[in-house]
Design an enzyme around this catalytic site. Structure first.
Site, PDB file in Angstrom:
ATOM      1  N   ILE A   9       0.819  -1.218   0.000  1.00 52.42           N
ATOM      2  CA  ILE A   9       0.000   0.000   0.000  1.00 52.42           C
ATOM      3  C   ILE A   9       0.855   1.272   0.000  1.00 52.42           C
ATOM      4  O   ILE A   9       0.409   2.313  -0.480  1.00 52.42           O
ATOM      5  CB  ILE A   9      -1.001  -0.012   1.179  1.00 52.42           C
ATOM      6  CG1 ILE A   9      -2.163   0.946   0.908  1.00 52.42           C
ATOM      7  CG2 ILE A   9      -0.318   0.285   2.509  1.00 52.42           C
ATOM      8  CD1 ILE A   9      -3.336   0.783   1.848  1.00 52.42           C
ATOM      9  N   ASN A  22      -2.514   1.407  15.808  1.00 54.40           N
ATOM     10  CA  ASN A  22      -2.986   1.036  17.154  1.00 54.40           C
ATOM     11  C   ASN A  22      -3.429   2.325  17.849  1.00 54.40           C
ATOM     12  O   ASN A  22      -3.135   3.421  17.371  1.00 54.40           O
ATOM     13  CB  ASN A  22      -1.906   0.291  17.938  1.00 54.40           C
ATOM     14  CG  ASN A  22      -0.634   1.086  18.042  1.00 54.40           C
ATOM     15  OD1 ASN A  22      -0.590   2.135  18.677  1.00 54.40           O
ATOM     16  ND2 ASN A  22       0.420   0.624  17.372  1.00 54.40           N
ATOM     17  N   VAL A  31       1.628  -3.244   8.399  1.00 55.00           N
ATOM     18  CA  VAL A  31       1.416  -2.153   7.450  1.00 55.00           C
ATOM     19  C   VAL A  31       1.696  -0.799   8.116  1.00 55.00           C
ATOM     20  O   VAL A  31       2.182   0.139   7.467  1.00 55.00           O
ATOM     21  CB  VAL A  31      -0.001  -2.256   6.825  1.00 55.00           C
ATOM     22  CG1 VAL A  31      -1.091  -1.917   7.800  1.00 55.00           C
ATOM     23  CG2 VAL A  31      -0.105  -1.421   5.573  1.00 55.00           C
ATOM     24  N   ASP A  32       1.431  -0.710   9.401  1.00 57.44           N
ATOM     25  CA  ASP A  32       1.717   0.516  10.164  1.00 57.44           C
ATOM     26  C   ASP A  32       3.217   0.845  10.101  1.00 57.44           C
ATOM     27  O   ASP A  32       3.622   1.980   9.773  1.00 57.44           O
ATOM     28  CB  ASP A  32       1.280   0.264  11.623  1.00 57.44           C
ATOM     29  CG  ASP A  32       1.199   1.526  12.465  1.00 57.44           C
ATOM     30  OD1 ASP A  32       1.310   2.627  11.909  1.00 57.44           O
ATOM     31  OD2 ASP A  32       1.008   1.390  13.689  1.00 57.44           O
ATOM     32  N   SER A 115      -6.902  -5.328  10.568  1.00 56.58           N
ATOM     33  CA  SER A 115      -7.086  -6.343  11.625  1.00 56.58           C
ATOM     34  C   SER A 115      -6.763  -7.779  11.209  1.00 56.58           C
ATOM     35  O   SER A 115      -6.943  -8.695  12.000  1.00 56.58           O
ATOM     36  CB  SER A 115      -8.513  -6.318  12.213  1.00 56.58           C
ATOM     37  OG  SER A 115      -8.672  -5.236  13.107  1.00 56.58           O
ATOM     38  N   THR A 116      -6.294  -7.988   9.966  1.00 59.66           N
ATOM     39  CA  THR A 116      -6.058  -9.379   9.540  1.00 59.66           C
ATOM     40  C   THR A 116      -4.628  -9.860   9.786  1.00 59.66           C
ATOM     41  O   THR A 116      -4.281 -10.989   9.447  1.00 59.66           O
ATOM     42  CB  THR A 116      -6.375  -9.578   8.038  1.00 59.66           C
ATOM     43  OG1 THR A 116      -5.457  -8.785   7.269  1.00 59.66           O
ATOM     44  CG2 THR A 116      -7.799  -9.186   7.711  1.00 59.66           C
ATOM     45  N   GLY A 117      -3.794  -9.000  10.365  1.00 59.39           N
ATOM     46  CA  GLY A 117      -2.415  -9.400  10.672  1.00 59.39           C
ATOM     47  C   GLY A 117      -2.274  -9.638  12.163  1.00 59.39           C
ATOM     48  O   GLY A 117      -2.839 -10.580  12.730  1.00 59.39           O
ATOM     49  N   TYR A 119      -3.653  -8.364  14.600  1.00 55.70           N
ATOM     50  CA  TYR A 119      -4.901  -8.356  15.367  1.00 55.70           C
ATOM     51  C   TYR A 119      -5.768  -9.597  15.153  1.00 55.70           C
ATOM     52  O   TYR A 119      -6.820  -9.731  15.780  1.00 55.70           O
ATOM     53  CB  TYR A 119      -5.691  -7.067  15.109  1.00 55.70           C
ATOM     54  CG  TYR A 119      -5.142  -5.863  15.858  1.00 55.70           C
ATOM     55  CD1 TYR A 119      -4.016  -5.955  16.682  1.00 55.70           C
ATOM     56  CD2 TYR A 119      -5.744  -4.614  15.755  1.00 55.70           C
ATOM     57  CE1 TYR A 119      -3.519  -4.848  17.357  1.00 55.70           C
ATOM     58  CE2 TYR A 119      -5.256  -3.503  16.442  1.00 55.70           C
ATOM     59  CZ  TYR A 119      -4.140  -3.624  17.237  1.00 55.70           C
ATOM     60  OH  TYR A 119      -3.654  -2.525  17.918  1.00 55.70           O
TER      61      TYR A 119
HETATM   62  N1  AR6 Z   1       0.769  -3.124   2.280  1.00 56.80           N
HETATM   63  C1  AR6 Z   1      -0.447  -3.697   2.355  1.00 56.80           C
HETATM   64  N2  AR6 Z   1      -0.781  -4.579   3.307  1.00 56.80           N
HETATM   65  C2  AR6 Z   1       0.163  -4.890   4.218  1.00 56.80           C
HETATM   66  C3  AR6 Z   1       1.462  -4.339   4.217  1.00 56.80           C
HETATM   67  C4  AR6 Z   1       1.760  -3.405   3.181  1.00 56.80           C
HETATM   68  N3  AR6 Z   1       2.945  -2.816   3.092  1.00 56.80           N
HETATM   69  N4  AR6 Z   1       2.156  -4.857   5.266  1.00 56.80           N
HETATM   70  C5  AR6 Z   1       1.338  -5.730   5.890  1.00 56.80           C
HETATM   71  N5  AR6 Z   1       0.138  -5.761   5.261  1.00 56.80           N
HETATM   72  P1  AR6 Z   1      -1.242  -5.638  10.363  1.00 56.80           P
HETATM   73  P2  AR6 Z   1      -3.581  -5.299  12.141  1.00 56.80           P
HETATM   74  C6  AR6 Z   1      -1.083  -6.538   5.574  1.00 56.80           C
HETATM   75  O1  AR6 Z   1      -0.621  -6.579  11.306  1.00 56.80           O
HETATM   76  O2  AR6 Z   1      -3.886  -6.745  12.067  1.00 56.80           O
HETATM   77  C7  AR6 Z   1       0.666  -3.010  13.946  1.00 56.80           C
HETATM   78  O3  AR6 Z   1       1.802  -3.305  14.702  1.00 56.80           O
HETATM   79  C8  AR6 Z   1      -0.954  -7.786   6.396  1.00 56.80           C
HETATM   80  O4  AR6 Z   1      -0.568  -8.877   5.594  1.00 56.80           O
HETATM   81  O5  AR6 Z   1      -0.405  -4.610   9.702  1.00 56.80           O
HETATM   82  O6  AR6 Z   1      -4.706  -4.306  11.974  1.00 56.80           O
HETATM   83  C9  AR6 Z   1      -0.104  -1.816  14.491  1.00 56.80           C
HETATM   84  O7  AR6 Z   1       0.727  -0.878  15.121  1.00 56.80           O
HETATM   85  C10 AR6 Z   1      -2.388  -7.938   6.889  1.00 56.80           C
HETATM   86  O8  AR6 Z   1      -3.195  -8.613   5.916  1.00 56.80           O
HETATM   87  O9  AR6 Z   1      -2.475  -4.813  11.067  1.00 56.80           O
HETATM   88  C11 AR6 Z   1      -1.060  -2.444  15.448  1.00 56.80           C
HETATM   89  O10 AR6 Z   1      -0.484  -2.627  16.719  1.00 56.80           O
HETATM   90  C12 AR6 Z   1      -2.887  -6.507   7.006  1.00 56.80           C
HETATM   91  O11 AR6 Z   1      -1.921  -5.693   6.340  1.00 56.80           O
HETATM   92  C13 AR6 Z   1      -1.354  -3.792  14.839  1.00 56.80           C
HETATM   93  O12 AR6 Z   1      -0.241  -4.115  14.024  1.00 56.80           O
HETATM   94  C14 AR6 Z   1      -3.031  -6.006   8.436  1.00 56.80           C
HETATM   95  O13 AR6 Z   1      -1.977  -6.502   9.237  1.00 56.80           O
HETATM   96  C15 AR6 Z   1      -2.571  -3.747  13.957  1.00 56.80           C
HETATM   97  O14 AR6 Z   1      -2.875  -5.049  13.526  1.00 56.80           O
END
Ligand code: AR6
Length: 171
Positions: A9, A22, A31-32, A115-117, A119
């Site tokens: 993204i 978060n 992604v954050d 939320s799919t990573g 969380y």
């Molecule tokens: N581009 C698109 N999608 C991505 C990327 C990217 N560069 N990197 C990861 N994803 P997550 P959450 C996908 O864990 O579950 C953080 O530490 C990944 O494969 O990023 O909402 C925050 O600070 C997954 O499908 O977010 C919070 O503490 C999706 O993004 C916590 O994680 C979401 O995964 C939030 O958890």
């Protein structure tokens, strides 16, 4: 128009990208982490000033070095088995992000699979809730956006969302 694609993204050329943050808005992994790394330190500075975001809510900052103009930081729910209002909070995260984008009058916005990573949301449930939330908003505001892009990081997430998209957006 709703478009699903596999990608990173941070590379998307849209007016606003949504971050799966978060509540403390201080960056993190997933992604954050990628968005903060690509945007540079101005993003964290702006987030620090805002200070907090409730799960299901969304706040807006500039986008630093990213191609986008704005980053919309939303906080998804942590999956705890599905009995703690998780679906409703995820729906709100999408709807409030779209509201913030609408308020900024941007025409293109990209979402990750919130939320799919870390969380832990089950992919099929997240796909259904996320896409239905987007559809609900677009039905109320049909002219709001030219494109809502959902950028999925890998094929498995993409397939879950694609499967659900056929149910949610019948042609
Ligand atoms: N581009 C698109 N999608 C991505 C990327 C990217 N560069 N990197 C990861 N994803 P997550 P959450 C996908 O864990 O579950 C953080 O530490 C990944 O494969 O990023 O909402 C925050 O600070 C997954 O499908 O977010 C919070 O503490 C999706 O993004 C916590 O994680 C979401 O995964 C939030 O958890």
């Amino acid at each position: 128009m709703v478009v699903l694609k596999v990608g990173d993204i941070t590379k998307e050329t849209v007016a606003a990208i949504v971050n799966a943050a978060n509540s403390r808005l201080l960056g993190g992994g997933g992604v954050d982490g990628a968005i903060h790394a690509a945007a540079g330190p101005s993003l964290l500075e702006e987030c620090r000033k805002i200070g907090y975001c409730e799960p299901g809510d969304a706040v807006v900052t500039g986008a630093g070095n990213l191609p986008a103009k704005f980053v919309i930081h939303t906080v998804g729910p942590v999956w705890r088995g599905g009995t703690r209002n998780e679906q409703k909070v995820l729906e709100s995260a999408f709807i409030n992000s779209l509201k913030r984008a609408f308020e900024k009058a941007v025409k293109t916005v990209a979402f990750p699979a919130i939320s799919t990573g870390a969380y832990g949301f089950p992919l099929d449930v997240a796909a259904k809730v996320s896409l239905c939330a987007i559809r609900g908003f677009l039905m109320e505001h049909p002219d709001a956006f030219e494109e809502v892009r959902i950028v999925l990081f890998n094929q498995v997430v993409f397939e879950n969302f694609s499967k659900e998209a056929h149910r949610c957006f019948p042609i």
